[in-house]
Write an enzyme that holds these catalytic residues in place. Structure first.
Site, short mmCIF file in Angstrom:
data_model
loop_
_atom_site.label_atom_id
_atom_site.label_comp_id
_atom_site.label_asym_id
_atom_site.label_seq_id
_atom_site.Cartn_x
_atom_site.Cartn_y
_atom_site.Cartn_z
N PHE A 1 -0.11 9.78 -7.85
CA PHE A 1 0.02 8.47 -7.64
C PHE A 1 -0.63 7.54 -8.62
O PHE A 1 -0.52 6.62 -9.40
CB PHE A 1 -0.65 8.17 -6.27
N TRP B 1 2.41 1.66 -3.32
CA TRP B 1 1.54 1.93 -4.38
C TRP B 1 1.44 3.67 -4.81
O TRP B 1 1.31 3.99 -5.77
CB TRP B 1 -0.07 1.49 -4.02
N HIS B 2 1.51 4.20 -3.19
CA HIS B 2 1.84 5.67 -3.24
C HIS B 2 2.68 6.44 -4.00
O HIS B 2 2.52 7.56 -4.74
CB HIS B 2 1.47 6.03 -2.05
N GLY B 3 3.88 5.70 -3.95
CA GLY B 3 5.28 6.35 -4.59
C GLY B 3 6.27 5.56 -4.55
O GLY B 3 6.46 4.46 -3.81
N GLY C 1 0.85 -1.26 -0.03
CA GLY C 1 0.05 0.06 -0.09
C GLY C 1 0.82 1.25 0.04
O GLY C 1 0.64 2.19 -0.79
#
Lengths: 473, 360
Positions: free
Chosen positions: A473, A324-326, A321
């Site tokens: 993102f 996934w954001h960066g 998770g």
């Protein structure tokens, strides 16, 4: 195209006007599809081809999964979909990150390797539409969703412009059924959609960009030691900014979809009134947390293999998770902080159980405030450019620095303090209800005045058309 | 499997929505009209905002052989495009940016293989040799917009210009909510490190980015005083940051200035190798600000050395009595009428400088 841009106003008026004028449901869907690709292509037209390629591959694979004769074949086609989607995401989003880490690893064993810098431009919203599309094949595999025979409908489901670039992550299983028959507007639905769009724009342009972003940018961009007050102000400002920015986008998306007759689920439910981290993730970016729960945590075994494996699974999910954001280790640390507190919370729950004292108002409020404080601390790693910056900020927040610089004006501190206090108050007041129920109870004059005030401040604010944070993102 | 029926429907609160929407929209419209009327009584009139979009649009108009003006706010206020066109035979493109360092734009033009035109570059040493910070960031922001300008941004820009040409209250950085909040009289903590405040609004801009000083700013009065008071803090270098020893900071600054000399010479050389030309211009300043600038950045250390290292021609206003005859009413820029006359007098110097062989 940004929701907070003049061209979107024109685009939306033309699309909605034409949409409700057309009689044929098929023609309306064609219009929405064309509008969605125009909306996306208005950033960078060639990337619309990439969006279509992702969609077409999953449409084909969804059909193969459904038609597979054996479980092994179904699994193989599903794996093909996962690998294709994640490869695309990996190349565009994580290519340079992987190369740099490979270089670092080789350096540990004494090999000097200079990787080429991939001059890759990140397609906007790729993390979102990859998950929109991937949810289809995964749900077909799970038997939750029947494969659609219409490429047009599936392409529209993935690219539907209100939710295309920054969520909510709408699953095909939730959206495809809405494309079967033409929607009928319920009384007030259109105006309610417009009010939600106004609220979303107000959150983004006034609260996030004008009242909070300045303090957050100043604090996170400062290269030296900070005074404790300034450090906390900057972090609270970012906590508010990212909520209003992202929730603002989701609210606009839900409102725009309602105006077109579609229903998207909530993506936020007053998260800063969460009591504990599992509660937080039931309230923050709900479409991502449920995606990760259904397609990662449960397939990994969830909590079916004992407490230790459940903890390990939670950490894996939050690791992914975060990533996934960066493409940076700071995002991973942010995810792991959340993962660690999810594990700690599970352990505490087994110790405390259903004790009556744990349900008292005082304990709940204190637990909520502690959750908020830790969430804010985790945001430091999410927003900081690197670990030294994050460490400097955390040290300032806990008062570990002998002397720090004061860099924020009193006005900025007041702005952040007032907005944060009102934000927390609103979340606590509304934590067990919904925006719809609240609006239904509001006096008419107050509702009208609030709507007017939001419109006026949006106009006064003017705005510089800042992109939404989650676009990256 | 759920493909034929939708399983989820949002609740629509039961309210008199059409009436509420009408009331809210009408009241917001009335408030906007009232605000527009109010700001006009304060002297504001519709004008374009000098945005990155407007800059990018002008940058996009640059042809291989164009005359291009780059630099800070002085050439932006002080040069008249009509007079330049009359004198040079070609209408220049105005790319000077208020509160910016010209170097990133110069480097960008040098890197543009198609461009072999003429660059008129303003030099305010305190700005041109800035190692970083907002002066560089302003130029880089504009360049980024030009290089990554999306179709959506282009379209929004066209709509925004139409609105700004009709509504005075759309004057950003003066009448928008952030500016109004920034003007609240709230005193700060004693030890706080804050940058100096920017001067208040005092120009109007057209679609070619020709800036003209607002008449009120050219007249002695409260507005002019407020603008004047802003210059000295703005033109004073910030103190070293608390977290760096002074010698380390000064060494870093020195190295950055040396690098800027070197990079500028390289950029000029690159342009010249393609047939391009560069002329540096020191525009007029007056009063206390002139004394302050001359003290902080003496001519010999910056201007003279720049011309020596780049071998480019330069025009220093105070060397020529007819250019030095102007007074900047707020110490830093010429009034709109003076800018026309100043440009008329400057053109022959530009022509002469450009006809001088490199290093001559």
């Amino acid at each position: 195209m940004l929701f907070n841009s003049l061209i979107f106003v024109v685009f939306f008026v033309v699309v909605v006007g034409t949409y409700w004028t057309l009689q044929s449901w098929s023609a309306r869907k064609n219009l929405l599809l064309a509008a969605s690709y125009l909306f996306y292509g208005a950033w960078n037209p060639p990337f619309a081809l990439l969006l279509f390629a992702t969609t077409a591959v999953d449409f084909f694979l969804g059909g193969r999964i459904a038609a597979a004769a054996t479980p092994a074949t179904r699994k193989a086609w599903t794996t093909a979909s996962v690998v294709t989607n994640l490869s695309m995401l990996g190349f565009f989003k994580y290519g340079n990150f992987l190369l740099l880490n490979f270089q670092w690893l080789l350096a540990r064993v004494g090999v000097v390797y200079q990787p080429p810098h991939l001059d890759v431009f990140l397609p906007i919203g790729i993390s979102f539409y990859t998950f929109h599309s991937l949810s289809y094949t995964l749900d077909v595999y799970r038997g939750v969703c029947a494969p659609t025979r219409s490429l047009r409908d599936f392409t529209l489901a993935v690219s539907f412009f209100p939710q295309l670039v920054a969520g909510p992550i709408v699953r095909a299983a939730d959206f495809l059924p809405q494309l079967v028959t033409p929607p009928v507007l319920k009384p007030g639905q259109f105006a309610w959609g417009l009010l939600l769009m106004t609220l979303g724009l107000f959150q983004k342009t006034v609260l996030a960009d004008t009242l909070l972003a300045g303090a957050a940018d100043t604090v996170f961009g400062y290269g030296g030691p900070l005074a404790t007050l300034d450090a906390w102000t900057g972090v609270l400002a970012f906590a508010g900014q990212i909520f209003f920015d992202f929730a603002g986008y989701s609210t606009c998306a839900i409102g725009a979809a309602l105006c077109l007759g579609f229903h998207l689920k909530d993506n936020f439910r007053f998260p800063y009134a969460a009591i504990g981290f599992s509660d937080f993730w039931r309230r923050w970016h709900i479409s991502l947390s449920t995606f990760l729960r259904d397609f990662l945590y449960i397939p990994l075994g969830g909590n079916r293999s004992g407490a230790i494996m459940a903890g390990v699974n939670l950490l894996i999910v939050m690791f992914i998770g975060g990533l996934w954001h960066g493409a940076a280790w700071t995002f991973v640390v942010w995810g792991l902080i959340h993962g660690a507190f999810l594990v700690i919370e599970r352990m505490l729950r087994t110790v405390v159980g259903e004790a009556a004292w744990a349900k008292s108002t005082v304990v709940r409020v204190l637990s909520g405030l502690a959750t908020y404080a830790i969430v804010c601390l985790a945001w430091v790693f999410f927003r900081a450019a690197d670990f030294p910056s994050a460490s400097r900020l955390v040290n300032a927040m806990v008062g570990a620095l002998a002397k720090g610089d004061a860099i924020l004006s009193t006005r900025e501190i007041l702005q952040v303090g007032i907005v944060t206090a009102l934000l927390l108050l609103a979340h606590w007041r509304l934590r067990d209800t919904s925006i719809e129920a609240t609006v239904a109870r509001m006096p008419r004059w107050l509702l009208g005045a609030t709507w007017t005030a939001m419109l006026c401040t949006i106009l006064l604010n003017q705005g510089s058309g800042n992109a939404f944070i989650y676009f990256q993102f | 499997m759920p493909l034929s029926t939708s399983s989820f429907e949002r609740t629509i609160p039961d309210r008199p929505w059409p009436r509420l929407a009408l009331v809210a929209a009408s009241l917001a419209l009335l408030a906007a009209i009232a605000w527009e009327a109010r700001v006009r009584t304060w002297g504001y009139a519709p004008t374009l905002n000098d945005t990155s979009d407007l800059w990018a649009e002008q940058r996009g108009r640059v042809q291989p052989d164009s005359y291009v003006i780059i630099g800070d706010s002085r050439p932006h206020f002080d040069l008249d495009l009509d007079e330049l066109e009359r004198g040079l035979g070609q209408r220049p493109i105005q790319l000077a940016l208020d509160g910016s360092c010209a170097y990133p734009v110069l480097a960008d033009l040098a890197a543009d293989g198609n461009f072999h035109g003429t660059v008129i570059c303003s030099i305010v040493p305190g700005m041109f040799f800035a190692p970083g910070g907002p002066l560089i960031a302003n130029s880089e922001k504009a360049l980024k917009r030009y290089h990554h300008w999306t179709p959506a941004q282009r379209a929004s820009h066209q709509l925004a210009m139409f609105a700004e040409e009709h509504l005075a209250f759309l004057k950003a950085e003066e009448l928008d909510l952030p500016s109004l909040l920034a003007r609240l009289p709230i005193s700060n903590r004693a030890a706080v490190h804050l940058g100096p405040a920017l001067p208040p609004y005092f120009n109007v801009i057209d679609r070619e980015r020709r800036a003209r000083m607002w008449e009120q700013a050219a007249l002695a009065g409260p507005l002019q005083t407020r603008i004047k008071e802003g210059w000295i803090p703005l033109f004073t270098p910030p103190p070293p940051p608390s977290y760096l020893p002074q010698d380390v900071f000064l060494k870093g600054m020195g190295a950055a200035v040396e690098k800027r000399f070197h990079d500028t010479a390289a950029a000029v050389q690159k342009l010249r190798a393609r047939g391009g030309r560069v002329v540096f211009v020191r525009f007029p300043n007056s009063g206390e600000l002139r004394k302050h600038e001359d003290r902080l950045t003496p001519r010999i250390g910056a201007w003279t050395r720049l011309l020596n290292e780049t071998k480019a021609p330069g025009i220093y206003f105070s060397d020529h009595p007819e250019l030095a005859a102007f007074d900047c009413p707020e110490w830093s820029h010429l009034s709109a009428p003076d800018s026309v006359e100043f440009t008329k007098r400057l053109v022959p110097y530009i022509t002469r400088a450009l006809s001088t062989p490199a290093g001559g």
